[in-house]
Design a protein around this motif. Structure first.
Motif, PDB file in Angstrom:
ATOM      1  N   GLY A 266       0.828  -1.197   0.000  1.00 16.88           N
ATOM      2  CA  GLY A 266       0.000   0.000   0.000  1.00 16.88           C
ATOM      3  C   GLY A 266       0.864   1.249   0.000  1.00 16.88           C
ATOM      4  N   PHE A 267       0.940   1.939  -1.119  1.00 14.45           N
ATOM      5  CA  PHE A 267       1.721   3.172  -1.190  1.00 14.45           C
ATOM      6  C   PHE A 267       0.887   4.391  -0.814  1.00 14.45           C
ATOM      7  CE2 PHE A 267       4.459   0.335  -3.419  1.00 14.45           C
ATOM      8  CZ  PHE A 267       5.737   0.831  -3.215  1.00 14.45           C
ATOM      9  N   PHE A 268      -0.453   4.214  -0.841  1.00 18.44           N
ATOM     10  CA  PHE A 268      -1.343   5.261  -0.349  1.00 18.44           C
ATOM     11  C   PHE A 268      -2.612   4.575   0.125  1.00 18.44           C
ATOM     12  CE2 PHE A 268      -1.270   5.119  -5.008  1.00 18.44           C
ATOM     13  CZ  PHE A 268      -2.569   4.751  -5.309  1.00 18.44           C
ATOM     14  N   PRO A 269      -3.313   5.209   1.097  1.00 17.06           N
ATOM     15  CA  PRO A 269      -4.433   4.524   1.735  1.00 17.06           C
ATOM     16  C   PRO A 269      -5.531   4.103   0.754  1.00 17.06           C
ATOM     17  CG  PRO A 269      -3.824   6.522   2.940  1.00 17.06           C
ATOM     18  CD  PRO A 269      -3.034   6.529   1.687  1.00 17.06           C
ATOM     19  N   THR A 270      -6.054   5.065  -0.007  1.00 12.98           N
ATOM     20  CA  THR A 270      -7.097   4.720  -0.985  1.00 12.98           C
ATOM     21  C   THR A 270      -6.885   5.597  -2.215  1.00 12.98           C
ATOM     22  OG1 THR A 270      -8.599   6.458  -0.211  1.00 12.98           O
ATOM     23  CG2 THR A 270      -8.817   4.287   0.848  1.00 12.98           C
ATOM     24  N   PRO A 271      -7.386   5.162  -3.370  1.00 13.90           N
ATOM     25  CA  PRO A 271      -7.261   5.996  -4.570  1.00 13.90           C
ATOM     26  C   PRO A 271      -7.856   7.390  -4.346  1.00 13.90           C
ATOM     27  CG  PRO A 271      -8.001   3.807  -5.167  1.00 13.90           C
ATOM     28  CD  PRO A 271      -7.979   3.853  -3.669  1.00 13.90           C
ATOM     29  N   ARG A 272      -8.956   7.450  -3.620  1.00 18.52           N
ATOM     30  CA  ARG A 272      -9.597   8.748  -3.362  1.00 18.52           C
ATOM     31  C   ARG A 272      -8.634   9.695  -2.616  1.00 18.52           C
ATOM     32  NH1 ARG A 272     -12.183  12.481  -4.687  1.00 18.52           N
ATOM     33  NH2 ARG A 272     -13.064  13.857  -3.135  1.00 18.52           N
TER      34      ARG A 272
END
Ligand code: NCD
Length: 342
Positions: free
Chosen positions: A252-258
């Protein structure tokens, strides 16, 4: 990078011209005069695109093999078109359809293709350093069309060409390169080429997508780093959005696409900020785009967007690169008269 000389005795004006290159493996291979020469020739090649009959005889009798071990739409087809418009015979070999999927090594595949007598190999491969490695195995000219997370020199050349056509000289221009820097070969090549052309570059990414050791790059090449797109955006002439390369991400490079879009996407609101601050600012993206993730449809299709112009420039710049590597070199690759080295 290897250089080679032509068999013809150098004329005074040839002596002032950059020496002929054997390969294009890294953007670092190209001096400023060589970049200028490639971009100037690309402008001439671009004219061919506007003609009804899009053919120059320049590379008649030469054979170019596109060896693509990774997916590609723009890069592969533009190299193919570029070679064909210069009258070279162009053959496409893809990793999936070739014997590498039967277990053949890269070296064996490359030697097999080269043994057929090809003049140039355009290679894309998932491993960083692959193009350089290939250039040590074969006599043919080698062009790096993207090696892993390392470099993509022709992309940087076409990006510079596109920006210059809209903005004029890039000297002192501010370019922000935004997004998934960790997995991007485009960013490395652009940093080098834009730096040589005198542009000021700011790299913008969340901490998780900043390449490890970038602090050291930053000191050596004099570009700025930021985690805050909203702070950087109002001061730029060019914003280059990079694709979030999910195929190269294992965790996971960022929590969510949003959340990524909220922090680092070129959204409709940010497009407004960009244009309000600098009506001449332009938007680039090497493609393929994740619309709605790193770039909103409004931004991708805005009047400020140069994205399709980048694609069009890709053919002209690759014609220029093939021309500079192949045309006029009477010697067969591997038979340098002054012993070109690597
Ligand atoms: C880039 C690549 O493949 O490195 N695209 C391209 O060549 N046009 C960037 C990407 O894949 O996101």
């Amino acid at each position: 990078m290897t250089t080679a000389t032509t068999a013809v005795a150098p004329t005074p004006e040839a002596a002032t011209r950059p020496r002929r290159r054997r390969h294009l493996l890294s953007s670092a291979d190209l001096s400023l005069p060589e970049i200028r020469e490639i971009l100037d020739t690309a402008a001439e090649m671009h004219e061919v695109q506007r003609r009804d009959v899009k053919k120059l005889p320049t590379l008649r009798g030469r054979t170019v093999v596109n060896l693509f071990f990774e997916d590609s739409t723009r890069t592969r087809s533009s190299f193919e078109i570029a070679g064909k418009w210069l009258s070279a015979d162009v053959i496409n070999v893809s990793g999936k359809g070739s014997s590498t999927s039967k277990g053949e090594s890269l070296r064996d595949t490359v030697l097999t293709v080269a043994a057929m007598g090809v003049d140039a190999l355009v290679i894309r491969h998932g491993a960083s350093g692959a193009a350089h490695q290939v250039s040590q195995w074969v006599d043919a000219h080698v062009v790096n069309a993207g090696d892993g997370m390392h470099e993509h020199p022709t992309q940087a050349l076409l990006d510079a060409y596109t920006m210059e056509r809209r903005l004029g000289s890039l000297e002192g221009r501010h370019v922000a390169i935004v997004g998934d820097l960790t997995h991007s070969r485009v960013v490395r090549s652009n940093l080098i080429t834009l730096g040589r052309l005198g542009a000021r570059v700011t790299l913008v990414a969340p901490p998780t997508l900043m390449p490890a050791g970038i602090g050291a790059w930053s000191q050596s090449d004099g570009f700025a780093l930021s985690h805050d797109l909203d702070e950087v955006l109002p001061g730029v002439d060019v914003v280059m959005m990079l694709r979030v390369q999910r195929e190269r991400m294992s965790g996971g490079f960022f929590p969510t696409p949003r959340e990524y879009t909220v922090g680092y996407g070129l959204t409709r609101d940010r497009l407004r900020t960009l244009v309000a601050a600098n009506p001449e600012a332009v938007i680039c993206h090497p493609g393929p785009m994740n619309r709605g993730l790193e770039i909103a449809a409004d931004a991708a299709d805005a009047a400020q967007s140069l994205i399709l112009e980048q694609v069009s420039a890709g053919v002209a710049v690759r014609m220029s690169v093939l021309y500079h590597l192949l045309a006029g070199s009477d010697e067969r690759p591997g038979h340098d008269h002054e012993g070109g080295e690597s």
